[in-house]
Design an enzyme around this catalytic site. Sequence first.
Site, PDB file in Angstrom:
ATOM      1  N   GLU A  71      -8.718   1.871  -8.315  1.00  0.00           N
ATOM      2  CA  GLU A  71      -7.313   1.917  -8.220  1.00  0.00           C
ATOM      3  C   GLU A  71      -6.446   1.774  -7.020  1.00  0.00           C
ATOM      4  OE1 GLU A  71      -5.520   4.240 -11.257  1.00  0.00           O
ATOM      5  OE2 GLU A  71      -7.192   2.331 -11.510  1.00  0.00           O
ATOM      6  N   ASP A 107      -3.114  11.912  -8.815  1.00  0.00           N
ATOM      7  CA  ASP A 107      -3.188  11.360  -7.296  1.00  0.00           C
ATOM      8  C   ASP A 107      -2.013  11.795  -6.491  1.00  0.00           C
ATOM      9  OD1 ASP A 107      -5.134   9.724  -8.539  1.00  0.00           O
ATOM     10  OD2 ASP A 107      -3.990   8.183  -9.275  1.00  0.00           O
TER      11      ASP A 107
END
Length: 728
Positions: free
Chosen positions: A415, A444
């Site tokens: 990511e 996140d």
Amino acid sequence: MAALVAPGPRGPDQALTYVVLSALLIFTVAFLLGYVALRGSCPSCAGLRGDLLAVVSDEGAAEESPGPGPPLYWADLKEMFQKYLREESIESTIRWVSEAPPPGSPRMDALTHQVLESFASYVDRAWTDTHYVVLQRPDRMNPNFLHQLDPQGGVLEKLPLEDPEMSCPYSAPGNATGGLVYANYGRQEDFDVLGQQGVNPQGHLVIIRVGEISYAEKVANADAAQARVLIYPDPWDIPHPRKAGLSQNRAIYGHVHMGTGDPYTPGFPSFNHTQFPPIQSSGLPRIPAHPISASTAARLLSKLTGLAAPRDWKGRLANVPYRLGPGDPGVRVHLQVNNVKTPTMISNVFGCIEGRFEPDHYVIIGAQRDALGPGAAGSGVGTALLLELAQTFSAMVRNGFQLRRTLLFASWDAEDFGRVGSTEWLEGYLSMLHLKAVAYISLDNAVLGDDKFYARTSPLLTSLIENVLKQVDSPNRSGQTLYEQVTFPDRRWASEVIRPLSMDSSAYLFTAFAGVPAVQFSFVEDARPYPFLRTQDDTYENLNGMLFGRLPAVAKSVAEVVGQLLIRLSHDHLVPLDFGAYGDVLLQRIAEFNPYSSELKSRGLTLQWMYSARGDYMRAAEKLRQDIYSSEETNERLNRMHNVRIMRVEFYFLSPYAAAPETPFRHVLLGQGPHTLRALLEHLRLLREAPGRFDEGRFRRQLALATWTLQGAANALSGEVWDIDINF
């Protein structure tokens, strides 16, 4: 019975008839006796018969889900969730995940296996999804460098680039030599100011501050100006105190791909590269870019001459006058970027708890697992919350909680390189996901402080978030709810909490690319941002120290918010998305065009059709509300029909005229590209700011396609074709 068998004269046919009737009667009586006996003596068959467990809200409205047991109230569900949510487990997981390894490394393979084993011990199913992607990393044998040159082109000074492992992934490799220009945050308006001041950045290296927009947007703007980029953290934006602050010698990394996923398979899943043509994303920059530390930036900026920067451009670097440059032609630098493409196998890890009534409808919860640095805030907290939520909901299901819809837990890989793992998965299932995904919740960057609470979200989830915040206790103010902590009596709650989706978030990807409503929650500091994100100092010790040892408690509060949201999204008969919210958003966006109505009218154009499309959308939303209100809550067929229409609302706003490989963020309201209302407005502004650049033919096409996308969303929400009344 005696009458039937009494003796008497009768023929063979009559005797046969009597025998058949007698057998039928005996069989019927035996069947009824057996059924009654079985019904009373086989409680284990209750599940097969679909007995209903009433789950009643605190307000008294009952909802039903299958399974034995006493009625469960919403208060019971919240209590059950808190009972199985373990703060100490969150803390221990953050510790062992906070040294998150980079993709493709042996340590990442080990972490992937650990997450898979954890899922397998909790949930119904666990599996991995493997992709073969191209990442970009610094060349260890040929490191990047930055030199200051003398007037003859010789090396005057070798400037430090800190960690050789730090770079801007997907920067164009190569060298750049030129003067220096200061461009503030690198926004388009910043480059416009340079032009107004007579400063041309073409051929120079522009020094840009971290903040306001993503690295990819900064580099794209510099690319359009034919400049090269150095990005640094200014103390004004990222404080550098002696304690609990970022070192003056630390750089902040970030990818610069103006897109998402593997840029060498744009729009396609990277299951096997041999199946795809050799193409690359149009969002890859054509210029070199690199992060530098504040101390290196100060040495360069202090050498600039020329005009003084605008007052609001000035940061807090010591002994730096903040001038625009380029100034003295003798001040030149040479940047060399030697990043190399690296084919890498990555693995996303999944676990699911299947729903009972709508198992093919998913509520997805995701978190980043990798990091280029230690990644305590970037990936550690999110992964810990993901695993703990999977364990908590599994325990709730084992103890009587019934999910209507499936919970899908996702641990994403790669990511930090531009949401590569989540994008490749979405690309692989894009054709079906809008039919199945109810919503996406990103974990996140969930804990970056504890003073304020932000929700970067699709408008469809705003009302639900408000309700949830009113039921979760504040992590640092005893006796208050989280809603009371983050709002003020004289202000609208949404202005304090709701923020637009960020391009750097997987939540943005789900909404703008896949058409799935999404949200990302974050606790942040009031006075200053968390200074260590995306650096080598993003450790458990620094994050917990900044919160004075309260990291586990704050993380638990995030888990409670997400848990309440998941209970509602996975359990309610009707998906709790506010499908009418986009009516207000459309009105606000279209109103921005009103000041230009005279210019439009002079060209034979009008906003009437946009307003008409918005009106059709509101009428369709109201009709759906009436249909829901007049239907029976226990009618599963109608519930499913209504839910399918509600789930697809976000997808309706993806432009069918934008191709995903070239324009991945197709959302007409929240996306990026010429198909969006924002791009249409920016084009219209050229009529006043730069009439020579206005392209009427292109504008007419933009207006027509955007208007019809909005009308298509209204038509789709209306339901069947015979319910649609197009007034165009």
